[in-house]
Design a protein around this motif. Structure first.
Motif, PDB file in Angstrom:
ATOM      1  N   SER A   1       0.813  -1.217   0.000  1.00 56.15           N
ATOM      2  CA  SER A   1       0.000   0.000   0.000  1.00 56.15           C
ATOM      3  C   SER A   1       0.844   1.263   0.000  1.00 56.15           C
ATOM      4  N   GLN A   2       2.152   1.131   0.242  1.00 56.80           N
ATOM      5  CA  GLN A   2       3.028   2.302   0.277  1.00 56.80           C
ATOM      6  C   GLN A   2       3.537   2.709  -1.111  1.00 56.80           C
ATOM      7  N   VAL A   3       3.235   1.905  -2.123  1.00 55.03           N
ATOM      8  CA  VAL A   3       3.854   2.083  -3.437  1.00 55.03           C
ATOM      9  C   VAL A   3       2.823   2.524  -4.466  1.00 55.03           C
ATOM     10  N   ALA A   4       3.194   3.511  -5.271  1.00 60.11           N
ATOM     11  CA  ALA A   4       2.377   3.932  -6.405  1.00 60.11           C
ATOM     12  C   ALA A   4       3.218   3.915  -7.667  1.00 60.11           C
ATOM     13  N   VAL A   5       2.628   3.445  -8.754  1.00 59.99           N
ATOM     14  CA  VAL A   5       3.276   3.472 -10.066  1.00 59.99           C
ATOM     15  C   VAL A   5       2.422   4.369 -10.956  1.00 59.99           C
TER      16      VAL A   5
ATOM     17  N   ALA B   1     -10.039   2.176  -2.453  1.00 53.03           N
ATOM     18  CA  ALA B   1      -9.992   1.567  -1.126  1.00 53.03           C
ATOM     19  C   ALA B   1      -8.685   1.916  -0.437  1.00 53.03           C
ATOM     20  N   GLU B   2      -8.762   2.198   0.867  1.00 54.01           N
ATOM     21  CA  GLU B   2      -7.580   2.617   1.604  1.00 54.01           C
ATOM     22  C   GLU B   2      -6.928   1.477   2.371  1.00 54.01           C
ATOM     23  N   ASP B   3      -7.548   0.307   2.379  1.00 52.04           N
ATOM     24  CA  ASP B   3      -7.032  -0.793   3.190  1.00 52.04           C
ATOM     25  C   ASP B   3      -6.548  -1.968   2.351  1.00 52.04           C
ATOM     26  N   VAL B   4      -6.275  -1.719   1.054  1.00 55.92           N
ATOM     27  CA  VAL B   4      -5.802  -2.778   0.171  1.00 55.92           C
ATOM     28  C   VAL B   4      -4.283  -2.815   0.215  1.00 55.92           C
ATOM     29  N   GLU B   5      -3.720  -3.953   0.583  1.00 57.49           N
ATOM     30  CA  GLU B   5      -2.260  -4.075   0.726  1.00 57.49           C
ATOM     31  C   GLU B   5      -1.650  -4.464  -0.607  1.00 57.49           C
ATOM     32  N   ALA B   6      -1.703  -3.540  -1.574  1.00 54.35           N
ATOM     33  CA  ALA B   6      -1.160  -3.803  -2.904  1.00 54.35           C
ATOM     34  C   ALA B   6      -0.722  -2.490  -3.526  1.00 54.35           C
ATOM     35  N   PRO B   7       0.305  -2.518  -4.387  1.00 54.00           N
ATOM     36  CA  PRO B   7       0.719  -1.300  -5.085  1.00 54.00           C
ATOM     37  C   PRO B   7      -0.426  -0.739  -5.930  1.00 54.00           C
TER      38      PRO B   7
ATOM     39  N   LEU C   1      -1.611   1.364  -9.285  1.00 47.22           N
ATOM     40  CA  LEU C   1      -1.262   1.798 -10.632  1.00 47.22           C
ATOM     41  C   LEU C   1      -2.254   2.876 -11.039  1.00 47.22           C
ATOM     42  N   LEU C   2      -1.761   4.048 -11.446  1.00 55.63           N
ATOM     43  CA  LEU C   2      -2.667   5.143 -11.772  1.00 55.63           C
ATOM     44  C   LEU C   2      -1.986   6.172 -12.649  1.00 55.63           C
ATOM     45  N   THR C   3      -2.797   6.965 -13.344  1.00 59.03           N
ATOM     46  CA  THR C   3      -2.230   8.034 -14.161  1.00 59.03           C
ATOM     47  C   THR C   3      -1.790   9.180 -13.266  1.00 59.03           C
ATOM     48  N   LEU C   4      -0.929  10.031 -13.802  1.00 57.86           N
ATOM     49  CA  LEU C   4      -0.475  11.206 -13.055  1.00 57.86           C
ATOM     50  C   LEU C   4      -1.646  12.130 -12.730  1.00 57.86           C
ATOM     51  N   HIS C   5      -2.612  12.220 -13.638  1.00 59.29           N
ATOM     52  CA  HIS C   5      -3.780  13.058 -13.362  1.00 59.29           C
ATOM     53  C   HIS C   5      -4.574  12.523 -12.173  1.00 59.29           C
ATOM     54  N   ALA C   6      -4.692  11.200 -12.078  1.00 61.67           N
ATOM     55  CA  ALA C   6      -5.468  10.602 -10.993  1.00 61.67           C
ATOM     56  C   ALA C   6      -4.747  10.687  -9.656  1.00 61.67           C
ATOM     57  N   ALA C   7      -3.439  10.974  -9.682  1.00 59.74           N
ATOM     58  CA  ALA C   7      -2.642  10.989  -8.450  1.00 59.74           C
ATOM     59  C   ALA C   7      -2.832  12.267  -7.641  1.00 59.74           C
ATOM     60  N   LYS C   8      -3.443  13.276  -8.245  1.00 62.73           N
ATOM     61  CA  LYS C   8      -3.616  14.563  -7.560  1.00 62.73           C
ATOM     62  C   LYS C   8      -4.346  14.353  -6.238  1.00 62.73           C
ATOM     63  N   GLY C   9      -3.789  14.915  -5.164  1.00 63.74           N
ATOM     64  CA  GLY C   9      -4.418  14.817  -3.855  1.00 63.74           C
ATOM     65  C   GLY C   9      -4.039  13.590  -3.053  1.00 63.74           C
ATOM     66  N   LEU C  10      -3.252  12.680  -3.653  1.00 61.66           N
ATOM     67  CA  LEU C  10      -2.835  11.466  -2.955  1.00 61.66           C
ATOM     68  C   LEU C  10      -1.370  11.583  -2.531  1.00 61.66           C
ATOM     69  N   GLU C  11      -0.923  10.678  -1.688  1.00 60.41           N
ATOM     70  CA  GLU C  11       0.494  10.635  -1.303  1.00 60.41           C
ATOM     71  C   GLU C  11       0.883   9.196  -0.988  1.00 60.41           C
ATOM     72  N   PHE C  12       2.160   8.878  -1.255  1.00 65.48           N
ATOM     73  CA  PHE C  12       2.687   7.540  -1.051  1.00 65.48           C
ATOM     74  C   PHE C  12       4.146   7.650  -0.615  1.00 65.48           C
ATOM     75  N   PRO C  13       4.614   6.750   0.250  1.00 66.99           N
ATOM     76  CA  PRO C  13       6.037   6.763   0.594  1.00 66.99           C
ATOM     77  C   PRO C  13       6.949   6.542  -0.613  1.00 66.99           C
ATOM     78  N   ILE C  14       6.553   5.641  -1.525  1.00 63.70           N
ATOM     79  CA  ILE C  14       7.401   5.325  -2.687  1.00 63.70           C
ATOM     80  C   ILE C  14       6.613   5.565  -3.961  1.00 63.70           C
ATOM     81  N   VAL C  15       7.187   6.310  -4.887  1.00 62.16           N
ATOM     82  CA  VAL C  15       6.520   6.639  -6.143  1.00 62.16           C
ATOM     83  C   VAL C  15       7.419   6.279  -7.320  1.00 62.16           C
ATOM     84  N   PHE C  16       6.880   5.514  -8.262  1.00 61.10           N
ATOM     85  CA  PHE C  16       7.521   5.250  -9.552  1.00 61.10           C
ATOM     86  C   PHE C  16       6.787   6.087 -10.599  1.00 61.10           C
ATOM     87  N   ILE C  17       7.528   6.828 -11.417  1.00 60.55           N
ATOM     88  CA  ILE C  17       6.933   7.530 -12.554  1.00 60.55           C
ATOM     89  C   ILE C  17       7.584   6.973 -13.809  1.00 60.55           C
ATOM     90  N   THR C  18       6.804   6.349 -14.652  1.00 58.41           N
ATOM     91  CA  THR C  18       7.332   5.643 -15.820  1.00 58.41           C
ATOM     92  C   THR C  18       7.110   6.457 -17.092  1.00 58.41           C
TER      93      THR C  18
END
Length: 750
Positions: free
Chosen positions: A349-353, A549-555, A557-574
């Motif tokens: 849950s700490q990771v976003a791609v 969902a905020e309680d899903v223990e999985a990375p 995957l989302l677009t940069l536009h959808a990431a607005k307003g969110l935060e994660f300890p680890i971020v991958f931007i591809t």
């Protein structure tokens, strides 16, 4: 109210200055992670407790339901109870509330329904059909976009002219689309805003009433307001209202849907006495993350420079990974995450791609499947977009508003009740002849049966089916009007339509669909005391982030536009390649290029601790590869902030000499690797080996079933790299490209 006596003690000097400023027009420019929600909620609490402003005189506008819920919760904590009477919600929700209250001044009734994008497209198709225009030549999705753009610019059909045949068709469809909205007593998202603008502009009594009511207007994410939203705010502020707006020009990334960061400049021009306050201390990210983000955004003009600083320490360097192709780029992302999860250094849950376009998710999804990693995909088919969920919502909307022909068309034969397309067309024609809605025809048939004046317009069997359906609708409407609890009405519909049997919950797919229906029932239960109207409005205005969902223990995957307003300890931007980020459409447009910079800035500043930037030297196209160049934004990041990894093709040579690196770059091709190299950090790619030949198992045009996505049609099957790659169009989620050895597909029909 019993406020927390120390609620100002935790604020930094800039935050305290904003919260305690005397009433008046105030512009707060808040850098990412600088506590803008904290400032907004504390400002409201301060006004209530120190200036004794009644909550009913406060209007607080957010951009997502999630942000509104957070603000409500924090206010309750600060004040010791919920502030009764405060108007707090999204622009669209606030506008819907005003329109329902002021329906007597409007050309539609208060029980209007709100059409989402699917409904809008259905209405465009109806308009095309009525105007005898070929859908293949004039795509409904394209015309819907044209209409939305016009409405974002506050242009009605009467404001537009046509210079060619295509524009003439667009204009004709737009005009008929608006007429159909009125027939259906419906509004789309853009109408919610524009109708309020018209109301406040044309009806001085209404405008004065609301401007007197709201002594304090607070706005979140002000940089994302469009023309209509800014005009609404200006209209409400014509009296003695104070405006407290919080935003950041650097985080304006929704230009494509009408947002205009220049409203920040307009605010300063329209209210020259406004006080301007900067929030520059970041509580989210390390200083390295902030320095990298600033290095990119500082190249934009027409902005207020901000000195972002953090007490979170310097942090780790930004990892920049270059791969030979996009498949290995995806493998690197998945394998890096897998190894860190296995070593228990990270939680899923700490990771976003993140990526620029939705299409980029395919290779990532395949890489995650190969790595046996679970993931959650934002922007895929939403819960509220699922077929069975939309069916039940359509029934409820039809009960609330019998004129809603989009909902009527959806469920009139779901489950099948012997009412075909020809009968539906006859029903609509009869309604048109009588100058009433199709819902009213059904209601009359349901009440009078064979005695109805409409009965003879249909064949005997069709007339009986329509009368039976109309009778059910009448029963449900009467029950609802007499106060039947929402959940009881919900399950009454399911029982009367035998919907559970219709979706056949004895099968795996049917069972999953039935669980979705029951989940909708749980949501309905939350609105038991608020009624059908609030339930339907909340569903119509829900966004992707609201369903995350905020309680899903999985990375994630989302677009940069959808990431607005969110935060994660680890971020991958591809996909840090020219043509992807920045997008190819922006290369010749300075304003679009500035927005692309803001988009990358937003993505980087979602990270708390680590940022990974990845790119590929070549990317797959139809039947081959195209070479790609590094994103021009990468050269703006100082070399001292980067830890560079990966290999690029020696024929390309990688970055220009301006891309210095603290580590030596390998230039050998991935195809020549035989053993892992320590140069690549934790990523240890498996050497490529020849695979045994395989036989084709899933030929084109065969029907298959997937354990998650259900049934689909095989469009293409290719044998490559010792495996069968299958392109499948699934009924539920659309197109997917799968490795047959991993996908566990089952042929259900040759």
């Amino acid at each position: 109210m019993i406020p927390n006596p120390d609620f100002l003690s935790g604020l930094n000097p800039q935050q305290k200055q904003a919260v305690t400023a005397p009433p008046g027009h105030i512009l707060v420019l808040a850098g990412p992670g600088s506590g803008k929600t904290r400032v907004l909620t504390h400002r409201i609490a301060y006004l209530i407790t120190q200036y004794h402003l009644p909550p009913s005189n406060i209007l607080a506008v957010t951009f997502t339901n999630k942000a509104a819920r957070v603000m409500e919760s924090r206010l309750e904590d600060l004040l010791g109870e919920k502030p009764q009477g405060i108007w707090l919600g999204t622009f669209h929700a606030i506008c819907a509330r005003i329109l329902r209250r002021e329906a007597e001044n409007l050309p539609f009734s208060s029980n209007f329904v709100i059409y989402d994008e699917d409904d809008q497209q259905s209405l465009v198709k109806t308009a095309l059909r009525e105007l005898n225009i070929d859908e293949k030549m004039f795509k409904p999705a394209s015309i819907r976009s044209v209409i939305s753009t016009a409405k974002n610019n506050m242009q009605t059909p009467d404001d537009l002219t046509s210079r060619n045949y295509r524009e003439e068709v667009n204009l004709r469809v737009y005009r008929r689309y608006q007429e159909l909205l009125r027939v259906n007593n419906a509004l789309d998202f853009d109408d919610l805003l524009n109708e309020v603008v018209n109301l406040l502009t044309q009806n001085q009594a209404v405008r004065d009433r609301y401007s007197r009511r709201f002594g304090e207007i607070l706005v979140d994410e002000f940089q994302d307001t469009n023309t209509a939203q800014y005009q609404i705010l200006r209209s409400l502020a014509v009296g003695n209202a104070s405006m407290f707006v919080v935003g950041d020009e650097d985080q304006s990334i929704y230009r494509w849907r009408g947002a205009d960061y220049r409203n920040v400049q307009s605010f300063e021009r329209d209210f020259p006495d406004c006080q301007k306050i900067l929030l520059e201390q970041n509580y989210r990210s390390t200083q390295t993350v902030l320095d990298a983000a600033r290095a990119i955004i500082d190249h934009n003009i027409n902005r207020t420079p901000k000195r972002l600083f953090s007490d979170n320490g310097k942090g780790e360097a930004i990892t920049l990974f270059e791969s030979a192709d996009d498949k290995l780029e995806a493998d690197y992302v998945a394998d890096t995450i897998r190894q860190n999860l296995k070593a228990k250094k990270w939680k899923g849950s700490q990771v976003a791609v993140m990526y620029r376009t939705n299409a980029q998710s395919r290779l990532l999804e395949e890489a995650f499947l190969r790595a046996n990693l679970p993931y959650r995909l934002v922007g895929a088919q939403r819960f509220y977009g699922r077929r069975e969920v939309k069916d039940i919502i359509a029934y409820l909307r039809l009960i609330y508003n019998p004129s809603d022909e989009v909902s009527l068309t959806r469920v009139i034969n779901v489950p099948p009740r012997g009412i075909g397309d020809k009968t539906v067309t006859t029903l609509q024609q009869r309604a048109h002849e009588m100058n009433i809605s199709a819902g009213e025809v059904l209601a009359d048939l349901g009440k009078l049966g064979q005695q109805s004046a409409h009965f003879a317009s249909f064949s005997g069997r069709s007339a009986l089916s329509l009368a039976d359906f109309g009778s059910n609708l009448n029963t449900w409407r009467e029950a609802s009007s007499k106060g039947m609890p929402l959940t009881r009405l919900f399950f009454q519909i399911l029982e009367d339509t035998a919907y559970q049997e219709y979706i056949d919950d004895t099968t795996e797919e049917g069972h999953q669909r039935w669980e979705n229906v029951l989940e909708l029932g749980k949501i309905a239960a939350e609105f038991e005391d608020r009624g059908l109207d609030e339930f339907l409005e909340r569903l119509a205005l829900v966004s992707d982030q609201d369903t995350l969902a905020e309680d899903v223990e999985a990375p994630t995957l989302l677009t940069l536009h959808a990431a607005k307003g969110l935060e994660f300890p680890i971020v991958f931007i591809t996909g840090l390649d020219d043509g992807l980020l920045p997008h190819s459409r922006s290369l010749d447009d300075p304003e679009e290029m500035a927005e692309e910079r803001r988009l990358l800035y937003v993505g980087i500043t979602r990270a708390k601790d680590r940022v990974y930037l990845t790119r590929a030297d070549r990317r797959s196209t139809y039947g081959g590869y195209d070479n790609s160049a590094p994103s021009r934004f990468l050269k703006d990041i100082p070399a001292k902030l980067l830890l560079q990894q990966g290999a690029v093709s020696s024929s390309r040579g990688g970055f220009s000499s301006s891309y210095s690196s603290p580590r030596e770059r390998r230039t050998e091709s991935y195809a020549n690797w035989t053993t892992p190299s320590p140069t690549y950090g934790s990523f240890k790619p498996t050497p490529r080996q020849a695979k045994p030949a395989v036989e084709q198992r899933f030929p084109a045009n065969c029907r298959v079933k997937h354990e998650v996505w259900g049934e689909g049609l095989v469009v293409k099957s290719v044998l490559e790299d010792g495996d069968e790659t299958v392109d499948v169009f699934f009924d539920t989620v659309g197109f997917k490209r799968l490795a047959a050895s991993l996908a566990k597909l089952e042929i259900i029909k040759k």
